[in-house]
Scaffold this active site. Structure first.
Site, PDB file in Angstrom:
ATOM      1  N   GLU A   1      -1.748   1.965   6.253  1.00 26.34           N
ATOM      2  CA  GLU A   1      -2.470   0.713   6.058  1.00 26.34           C
ATOM      3  C   GLU A   1      -1.637  -0.462   6.576  1.00 26.34           C
ATOM      4  O   GLU A   1      -0.481  -0.616   6.191  1.00 26.34           O
ATOM      5  CB  GLU A   1      -2.781   0.522   4.563  1.00 26.34           C
TER       6      GLU A   1
ATOM      7  N   GLN B   1       1.891   2.354   1.393  1.00 25.47           N
ATOM      8  CA  GLN B   1       2.330   0.956   1.385  1.00 25.47           C
ATOM      9  C   GLN B   1       3.308   0.618   0.264  1.00 25.47           C
ATOM     10  O   GLN B   1       4.282  -0.096   0.482  1.00 25.47           O
ATOM     11  CB  GLN B   1       1.088   0.075   1.302  1.00 25.47           C
ATOM     12  N   PHE B   2       3.023   1.111  -0.929  1.00 24.14           N
ATOM     13  CA  PHE B   2       3.930   0.906  -2.055  1.00 24.14           C
ATOM     14  C   PHE B   2       3.986   2.210  -2.849  1.00 24.14           C
ATOM     15  O   PHE B   2       3.015   2.967  -2.874  1.00 24.14           O
ATOM     16  CB  PHE B   2       3.443  -0.231  -2.961  1.00 24.14           C
TER      17      PHE B   2
ATOM     18  N   GLU C   1      -5.459   6.492   0.481  1.00 19.46           N
ATOM     19  CA  GLU C   1      -4.231   7.278   0.594  1.00 19.46           C
ATOM     20  C   GLU C   1      -4.502   8.775   0.632  1.00 19.46           C
ATOM     21  O   GLU C   1      -3.809   9.521   1.330  1.00 19.46           O
ATOM     22  CB  GLU C   1      -3.274   6.953  -0.548  1.00 19.46           C
TER      23      GLU C   1
ATOM     24  N   HIS D   1       4.159  -1.414  -7.988  1.00 17.43           N
ATOM     25  CA  HIS D   1       4.861  -1.525  -6.708  1.00 17.43           C
ATOM     26  C   HIS D   1       6.307  -1.061  -6.820  1.00 17.43           C
ATOM     27  O   HIS D   1       7.045  -1.151  -5.857  1.00 17.43           O
ATOM     28  CB  HIS D   1       4.846  -2.977  -6.207  1.00 17.43           C
TER      29      HIS D   1
ATOM     30  N   ILE E   1       1.371   6.408  -3.995  1.00 21.88           N
ATOM     31  CA  ILE E   1       1.610   7.783  -3.554  1.00 21.88           C
ATOM     32  C   ILE E   1       0.720   8.743  -4.326  1.00 21.88           C
ATOM     33  O   ILE E   1       0.281   9.772  -3.806  1.00 21.88           O
ATOM     34  CB  ILE E   1       3.099   8.167  -3.762  1.00 21.88           C
TER      35      ILE E   1
ATOM     36  N   PRO F   1      -2.429   9.059  -5.278  1.00 17.95           N
ATOM     37  CA  PRO F   1      -3.659   9.654  -4.714  1.00 17.95           C
ATOM     38  C   PRO F   1      -3.381  10.604  -3.548  1.00 17.95           C
ATOM     39  O   PRO F   1      -4.258  11.396  -3.178  1.00 17.95           O
ATOM     40  CB  PRO F   1      -4.479   8.443  -4.230  1.00 17.95           C
TER      41      PRO F   1
HETATM   42  C1  TPP Z   1      -4.655   2.337  -3.779  1.00 15.38           C
HETATM   43  C2  TPP Z   1      -3.973   1.168  -3.202  1.00 15.38           C
HETATM   44  N1  TPP Z   1      -3.488   1.230  -1.955  1.00 15.38           N
HETATM   45  C3  TPP Z   1      -2.855   0.175  -1.407  1.00 15.38           C
HETATM   46  C4  TPP Z   1      -2.706  -0.982  -2.096  1.00 15.38           C
HETATM   47  C5  TPP Z   1      -1.993  -2.181  -1.478  1.00 15.38           C
HETATM   48  N2  TPP Z   1      -2.990  -3.225  -1.254  1.00 15.38           N
HETATM   49  C6  TPP Z   1      -3.160  -4.221  -2.142  1.00 15.38           C
HETATM   50  S1  TPP Z   1      -4.487  -5.145  -1.772  1.00 15.38           S
HETATM   51  C7  TPP Z   1      -4.815  -4.245  -0.375  1.00 15.38           C
HETATM   52  C8  TPP Z   1      -5.989  -4.595   0.458  1.00 15.38           C
HETATM   53  C9  TPP Z   1      -7.237  -4.619  -0.344  1.00 15.38           C
HETATM   54  O1  TPP Z   1      -8.270  -5.140   0.439  1.00 15.38           O
HETATM   55  P1  TPP Z   1      -9.694  -5.364  -0.182  1.00 15.38           P
HETATM   56  O2  TPP Z   1     -10.106  -4.166  -0.950  1.00 15.38           O
HETATM   57  O3  TPP Z   1     -10.576  -5.810   0.904  1.00 15.38           O
HETATM   58  O4  TPP Z   1      -9.508  -6.519  -1.258  1.00 15.38           O
HETATM   59  P2  TPP Z   1      -9.013  -8.010  -1.012  1.00 15.38           P
HETATM   60  O5  TPP Z   1      -7.530  -7.993  -1.178  1.00 15.38           O
HETATM   61  O6  TPP Z   1      -9.445  -8.419   0.336  1.00 15.38           O
HETATM   62  O7  TPP Z   1      -9.657  -8.791  -2.086  1.00 15.38           O
HETATM   63  C10 TPP Z   1      -3.898  -3.226  -0.232  1.00 15.38           C
HETATM   64  C11 TPP Z   1      -3.893  -2.274   0.881  1.00 15.38           C
HETATM   65  C12 TPP Z   1      -3.219  -1.012  -3.408  1.00 15.38           C
HETATM   66  N3  TPP Z   1      -3.092  -2.097  -4.188  1.00 15.38           N
HETATM   67  N4  TPP Z   1      -3.846   0.053  -3.927  1.00 15.38           N
END
Ligand code: TPP
Ligand code: TPP
Ligand code: MG
Ligand code: MG
Lengths: 403, 326, 403, 326
Positions: free
Chosen positions: B29, B82-83, B60, B129, B87, B89
């Site tokens: 991501e 990413q964090f 994930e 995180h 991991i 999932p």
């Molecule tokens: C399962 C998971 N994977 C990765 C992340 C890291 N992360 C936090 S917000 C985000 C993007 C989320 O985008 P979206 O669902 O469009 O929500 P927005 O932040 O735009 O409101 C990511 C990849 C996370 N929090 N949870």
């Protein structure tokens, strides 16, 4: 905003991946997604979708006159018929072996032979299959041997070391997880510019998993050569289809990924092969993934460890059995003068003999030594595992390791 | 030769692998244009194209699953989570498939993939995180688990992980990403994946750590040196397969051992090290083997994080107690 | 076979759960799934779907004449306006606090205020919200205080101990996982025959997760009172919407679960509240889940840890900013004579003062003691953790524990 | 009073809980009409209705997630995972949510759920059906992990797990489901969730096991008794929180210890027990603490399963070596 967006979204990968992913996007405006702007007013229709259903051969063996010629080529049909019969012969024997304690748990494909055979017949040898545990119909056609399949269900890893479809994935037990493997394989083909397609099969229960959806969604974004077939045999063990999903069809789950979804009579091997072939050809041609829902019925127990009479009506099963794929095609072939009782007898005998030879070879397979659990764990066993290896050797039975 | 941070060293190793092995590809991501949230993949999509440095949808489980499929077909996917808290999932694909594919097929197919993820806390990050799930991964047969503790080790170990023909989990201590720079020779030389490193030699007590905690251990060793306690400090680096010989040799010399682990105590990887010592080095021991670990509590949010993490004070205290024993 | 099946499938729970789940199924033949049998021939249309799009208030503040009267009640609109303004005032201050080192990472809702406020206004206090990290718009309206939200982003668990929406879920960071929590809560309401609805919000990125799909699918089978809102702000950190999904809309992901999917202009708070309200009323009334895609745009960085200029064009952001929800509603209110410059000044002042009071209270919040990490781990700390507790006490800083 | 198998005892405990606590509900794949693939929920849907004994679609991650949501709203969901290898997709919800909800909200919400799953091998089941992931779960702060070893313990511990106000993972040894019967009094009495049980008293060596392996340990103790070695056998039962006192008391008495664990060796729960002993009971030890475990290999398919699993012969051998030491 809506239709503009909708159309903009079709320019996939516009942002970052132009060079790699746009070359072959000629199917971009696929006909199954129709964008219609309705008249003015606050409420407008953003998008509409349709799921079609295909059947050529009715349950009573009558062919639809509109069936395309190439789908009913005699040689093709005889091949499909033989393959289904062979699958069923094998299947019955495997169950018998389990009942007599000579095989572990086995998952029968009874009544669903047209799905595996239709898919197997539509694939090229260089394509790759990621099967579930109920797909020996397809696997046998791709070159996996009966012996290999028996060895697997007999509890021996060598059963997944297929001599022929070397690149096919082994049987996948964790339901739904194989879709991502096929998507990844399809990505590899696209990256290397190989004209190969990845095909995966899962069940109606599998279509409830997040793994199925997230992998299909990813494959759609990447527009990789992937075909996902749902064998909708109406049951996930004891869970009926309508308790797996509130949808009218399973094919419509394609809409969530933005790919084509088709429903086909999975007991009509002519339609099944035709739809699989079309989807595979489209994928090979750069048209991206397709989701196919093949409607069938699990005539047997879930596996030999299951007793379906606990949860479903035998009367329903009997009725469903009347729609099964082999008799249906036989009726049609006989009516067309392509199949005789004599041919049937000979085929039955050939299949029985082949199965018996396979069983004999299976039963004669010597056990793996204790070391088998270490030999393929890594390309090379780490030195630190030496004591464990020695401990296993020390306690291995005299006969060389058969536990 | 260049002075690099750990995250820059990771970037160089990835670039080296992409350049020299056409089967290597990265996926995850935000790793493309954005270069990853920690910038580990900075500039790599521009350089190697979006087909080999691949932004994925947010899923994930699917990332891990497609990586398995890619690897089975002869690619070497290096996936980024990413964090560390995300991991989980991916574990199903990792445990039920990646780690088993070679074994299940008797070597017909294999799974030469790398899962990279940040690991551990210490940077006041948001919830989920700052996890340290290495013990779960080390418990999984068929996986290798590597945690570097410096830019040079990150470079050499990551190259080794990518070249390894089997799946490797490579956990990068978040708190070290930019903590310090080190000379790193970007020559494609890898480091061995089955060796612990003696980071500091000493006579009195063996201090064992990995990743971010190595630096706390080294700092504690400094403190203790001024009190006349001479610590040997071992960087585990590769948790699985574990180089027990280096550990046992050290404990044989010192007779005492303190293990430092950021993760929650119970069934953490420190327990494995202690178990190996009591199995194979009992007679060397002049004192109980102590563990200085995160508590068995949910990793606290930023404000209390500092009280959760093993500190120099806690490590030094444990060493002093160990020196007093017997 | 297909339409028969499709219709049969609408008799959800027919097999095992008749008594419990059929009582309130009056929405069974929902209009958004149209089953059409086309003419004879092998290929028939099994099912077709439509996703509608709703906007009442244009980006320039013009109201569609067909807007329903109750959606534009003056008091309602003034409430929505005030709530959006309050959210934005809070949001800006939180970012400022982070920039000056007084707050941890913060996720701004700039430009998306209408989504949270529209949802919050449509819910009853006894309903339950399962928010993501960007939903303080909805949370503030439900009674979470600014102080609580600051305390949370300031790295202190007490920030999730809301004094008012006692049953609301805390902010959910693992993207997509909150959908299942809301589905489970909705099940509890249905089981206990409570007329409560669970509402959850996730992002466009979240709609790629398997968790989103599998939970929505399950909720649809159980027909529980659930509303799932996708805040489609076009970005998942740096990943643009079209790289998350190849679909024309995100609303169409509802088709995969067999629930109603609607697309709404998420920058039009009138439409947003209206759609949310309709979905919540339907859920309360036994009509099952709805998926709403609210189209908006993330005008700020992903979080304060992000720098969006690395991956997107400021020019596009500027254009999108012209469609933002607050100015749009203000124009309309002013044109209708419902809002004056004087009222605007007073509101701005009130909001600023409220925010300042909250910040002061936040900054004055004494730290938790070391024991906070043990106190709520279990209802009662196991005796075996006593040494760890004592160790933590021994190393706690003199000031009582502020790390 | 009745003679019950372990799976029947589980069934009785579930029935008791459903009957006496209206907030209890069961959910999982095929647990309704079919009564679960192992029949642990046999007859319960008929008796308590399909709203409280709930068949779910096939999605472990969602099952765990909705259970969290139900629990947060005051229900006590008891979820079944059909086979141990399918726990992995549920881990994210378990680790990132179930185990944390109380802590994250300072007690405002809580998560009184139970995850039941079969555990371990020994019944020649297909791939992915014979896993022993207990160490991963025991490593997770906020979870309790319980593994019964007999019908009576299954009954009492499961009731305790359901009544516990926090999430409990309850792993039922598949191989014991129907292995033997035992008198079980179906009176709703629970057993303590923080206690190890001494299953056999002895002087010479402490044998530690849990779940299915307890019976191998007891059988080994019989064998060894005939050789004059008197084993004390401890059933861990609740892995987390661990009752270290009972273990240490025994090791103090015997001076020797062998730990038996079915899961793969590295970073298994046996390591935690060894670590506790070397931390707090070093001076009791007259011999190294040995572990008899599954090897660090993928659980083999049925044919080689018997050579993977710790056997009476392997356990007895380890005990003999332990007796020889020092
Ligand atoms: C399962 C998971 N994977 C990765 C992340 C890291 N992360 C936090 S917000 C985000 C993007 C989320 O985008 P979206 O669902 O469009 O929500 P927005 O932040 O735009 O409101 C990511 C990849 C996370 N929090 N949870
Ligand atoms: C992830 C996962 N959960 C549970 C199981 C146990 N299980 C094996 S098959 C099956 C039902 C699958 O039904 P379906 O997908 O319809 O396929 P079918 O068996 O009908 O071909 C279940 C629950 C499994 N193998 N994988
Ligand atoms: Mg099925
Ligand atoms: Mg977004």
């Amino acid at each position: 905003m809506n239709w503009a967006r909708a159309r903009a979204n079709q320019a996939l990968f516009g942002v970052c991946s132009k060079k790699f992913l746009r070359a072959d996007e000629k199917h971009a405006a696929a006909p199954y997604v129709t964008l219609t702007k309705l008249e003015a007013g606050p409420m407008t229709i953003g998008v509409s979708f349709q799921i079609d259903f295909l059947r050529f051969l009715s349950a009573s063996g009558e062919l639809d006159p509109a069936t395309p010629r190439e789908a009913i080529d005699p040689e093709l049909l005889l091949g499909l018929y033989r393959a289904m019969t062979r699958t069923r012969a094998y299947d019955g024997k495997a169950i018998a072996l389990q009942r007599t304690g000579k095989l572990g748990t086995f998952a029968s494909a009874l009544g669903q032979e047209a799905i595996g055979v239709g898919i197997g017949a539509a694939m090229r040898s260089e394509d790759v299959l990621a099967p579930s545990y109920r797909d020996h119909g397809a696997q046998l056609l791709r070159g996996m041997t009966m012996v290999e399949n028996l060895v697997y269900w007999g509890g021996d890893e060598r059963g997944s070391d297929y001599a022929v479809p070397r690149s096919d994935f082994p049987i996948c037990v964790p339901v739904g997880t194989q879709v991502a493997h096929a998507a990844g394989a399809a990505y590899a083909f696209k990256l290397r510019n190989e004209k190969r397609v990845a095909v995966t099969i899962l069940g109606d229960g599998g279509a409830s998993t997040g793994d199925f959806y997230s992998a299909l969604n990813m494959a759609a974004v990447w527009r990789v050569p992937l075909v996902v077939v749902i064998n909708n045999n109406q049951w996930a063990i004891s869970t009926p289809r309508e308790m797996e999903s509130a949808t009218a069809t399973l094919a419509q789950k394609a809409v969530a990924a933005g790919v084509e979804g088709r429903q086909v009579d999975g007991n009509d091997v002519i339609a099944m092969r035709h739809v699989a072939h079309a989807a595979i050809a489209k994928a090979r041609d750069g048209g991206g993934p397709t989701l196919i829902e093949a409607l069938s019925y699990r005539l047997g127990d879930h596996t030999t460890a299951d007793d379906a009479s606990r949860y479903r009506d035998v009367e329903v099963v009997r009725r469903e059995a009347e729609k099964e794929p082999i008799a249906r095609l036989r009726k049609y072939l006989a009516a067309r003068g392509l199949w005789s009782e004599e041919q049937e007898r000979r085929l039955a005998k050939d299949c029985a003999e082949e199965v018996e030879r396979a069983v004999a070879a299976y039963l004669a397979t010597p056990p793996q030594a204790f070391s088998a659990m270490f030999d393929h764990l890594f390309a090379q066993l780490p030195e630190s595992m030496r004591d464990q290896y020695e401990e296993a050797r020390r306690f291995a039975p005299e006969d060389g390791g058969h536990g | 030769m260049a002075e690099l941070t750990l995250v820059e060293a990771v970037n160089r190793a990835l670039a080296h692998a992409l350049e020299h092995d056409p089967t290597v590809l990265l996926l995850g991501e935000d790793i493309g244009v954005n270069g990853g949230v920690f910038r580990a993949t900075l500039g790599l999509q521009q350089r190697f194209g979006s087909a080999r440095v691949l932004d994925t949808p947010l899923a994930e489980a699917a990332i891990a699953g497609v990586a398995v499929g890619m690897a089975a077909m002869g690619l070497k996917p290096v996936m980024e989570i990413q964090f560390s808290g995300f991991i989980y999932p991916a574990l199903d694909q990792l445990i039920n498939h990646a780690s088993r594919l070679r074994n299940r097929t008797r070597g017909r197919l294999s799974c030469p993939m790398v899962l990279r993820a940040p690991n551990g806390g210490g940077i006041h990050a948001p919830e989920h995180h700052s996890e340290s799930p290495e013990a779960m991964l080390a418990h999984t047969p068929g996986l290798r688990v590597v945690i570097p503790s410096s830019p040079a080790r990150a470079y050499g170990l990551l190259l080794a992980a990518i070249r390894d023909p089997d799946p490797v989990v490579f956990l990068e201590p978040t708190r070290l990403y930019r903590l310090f720079k080190q000379e790193v020779i970007d020559d494609g030389e890898s480091l061995p994946l089955d060796t612990c490193f003696v980071s500091r030699e000493g006579r009195d007590v063996t201090l064992i750590a990995w990743g971010g905690m190595l630096h706390e251990a080294l700092a504690a060793a400094e403190t203790l040196a001024s009190e006349g306690v001479d610590c040997e400090v071992i960087d585990i680096a590769t948790l699985k397969p574990l180089d027990a010989e280096t550990i046992l040799r050290s404990v044989e010399k010192t007779g005492r051992c303190v293990i430092v682990q950021e993760a929650a105590r119970t069934a953490g990887f420190g327990a494995e090290i202690a178990a190996v010592i009591v199995e194979r080095g009992l007679y060397f021991l002049q004192a109980p083997v102590r563990r200085v670990t995160g508590y068995d509590v949910v990793m606290p949010l930023a404000r209390l994080e500092g009280q959760y993490l093993p500190s120099v004070a806690r490590i030094a205290d444990a060493v002093r107690k160990t020196m007093e024993a017997a």
